[in-house]
Design an enzyme around this catalytic site. Structure first.
Site, short mmCIF file in Angstrom:
data_model
loop_
_atom_site.label_atom_id
_atom_site.label_comp_id
_atom_site.label_asym_id
_atom_site.label_seq_id
_atom_site.Cartn_x
_atom_site.Cartn_y
_atom_site.Cartn_z
N SER A 153 -23.96 27.40 49.99
CA SER A 153 -23.14 28.50 49.99
C SER A 153 -22.84 29.18 51.52
O SER A 153 -23.81 28.74 52.34
CB SER A 153 -23.96 29.58 49.25
N TYR A 163 -32.12 33.95 46.88
CA TYR A 163 -30.82 32.99 46.99
C TYR A 163 -30.28 32.60 48.27
O TYR A 163 -30.19 31.35 48.38
CB TYR A 163 -29.95 33.68 46.17
#
Ligand code: NAP
Length: 256
Positions: free
Chosen positions: A136, A149
């Protein structure tokens, strides 16, 4: 129609979002794909819509689920492995459910590591293969409210960059796909539904663009594949932006 150097693939997290779209793109290119997720009915529906798809139900937060996929990869007939399954936990760290955080680390980090290892153990001796790990843009700076995350994805990008260097002399391609905001079930699963109103349309990339960027990136042996011009600029400027500024900016963005 796109053509790829891989004839067989295994995609985790193929029951929705980026993984589902990527599987459809692989099917269009004639790549026979084993698809992994917990929701078997979604995988079976995907197999009905496209040729060459084999569903495999597995929970990657469990040892049994990880072991089953490792065993499938160890059969040695898969050209491309895509570690795509993952999710986030949005909120103040001290208030989040600790079991959910443990599952997040298990799926995003532990399962991805185990499946990456099984992939390279099969691919390096035969001198060919492709490994695509979905990270990401959150991997490039801390993300208050999405702290765990972002930390899991920092791990994914770091691991994948190292493996890219290790595997390249053996003829094996290893790439980290680093998407920015992409409308999928991620937002409802990860408690980030408000992002749809919070962020303007130009920051959103489509699952189609993201999946295509990943497949093209691993075929071309790019270390990082970043979909969307806006995120390419963001990642390129990361290294020239002071760390404190990235952290503060990230904090302001997360709090809307
Ligand atoms: N959407 C974004 O904005 C965005 C941005 C950057 C990176 N990413 C990354 O892209 C990847 C795909 O996410 P997405 O956006 O496509 O989200 P999504 O639509 O929620 O898809 C996530 C997939 O992961 C699977 N999964 C989750 N937990 C699992 C488990 N315990 N065992 C097996 N499979 C599991 C889900 O399948 P089941 O629920 O059926 O098991 C689903 O197929 C993730 O790694 C995510 O971190 C997404």
């Amino acid at each position: 129609m796109a053509t790829y150097p891989f004839r067989t693939a295994l995609v985790t997290g193929a029951s929705s979002g980026i993984g589902e779209v990527m599987t459809a793109q692989l099917a269009d290119a004639g790549v026979a794909t084993t698809v992994v997720a917990r929701r078997l009915e979604r995988l079976e529906a995907l197999a009905e819509r496209h040729d060459g798809i084999t569903p495999m139900a597995a929970d990657l937060s469990t040892d049994d689920g990880q072991r089953a996929v490792v065993d499938r990869i160890a059969e040695g007939d898969i050209d491309l492995v895509v570690n795509n399954a993952g999710f986030g936990t949005n909120g103040d760290f001290h208030e989040l459910d600790p079991d959910r955080l443990a599952d997040e680390i298990e799926v995003n980090v532990a399962a991805l590591t185990r499946l990456s290892q099984a992939s390279l153990a099969a691919m390096v001796p035969r001198g060919s293969g492709y490994l695509l790990n979905v990270s990401s843009v959150a991997s490039f700076q801390p993300a208050p409210q999405l702290a765990v995350y972002a930390a899991t994805k920092a791990y994914v990008t770091s691991l994948t960059e190292s493996l890219h260097e290790e595997a390249a002399p053996h003829g094996v391609h290893v790439t980290a796909l680093c998407p920015g905001l992409t409308k999928t079930e991620f937002q409802s699963v990860s408690n980030t539904d408000t992002y749809a109103d919070q962020f303007p349309s130009f920051v959103w990339t489509s699952p189609d663009e993201v999946a295509r960027c990943g497949l093209d990136g691993v075929a071309a042996n790019r270390t990082l594949a970043v979909p969307g011009a806006q995120y390419k600029v963001m990642v390129a400027t990361t290294n020239i932006t002071p760390r404190w500024l990235r952290r503060r900016a990230s904090s302001i963005v997360q709090r809307g």
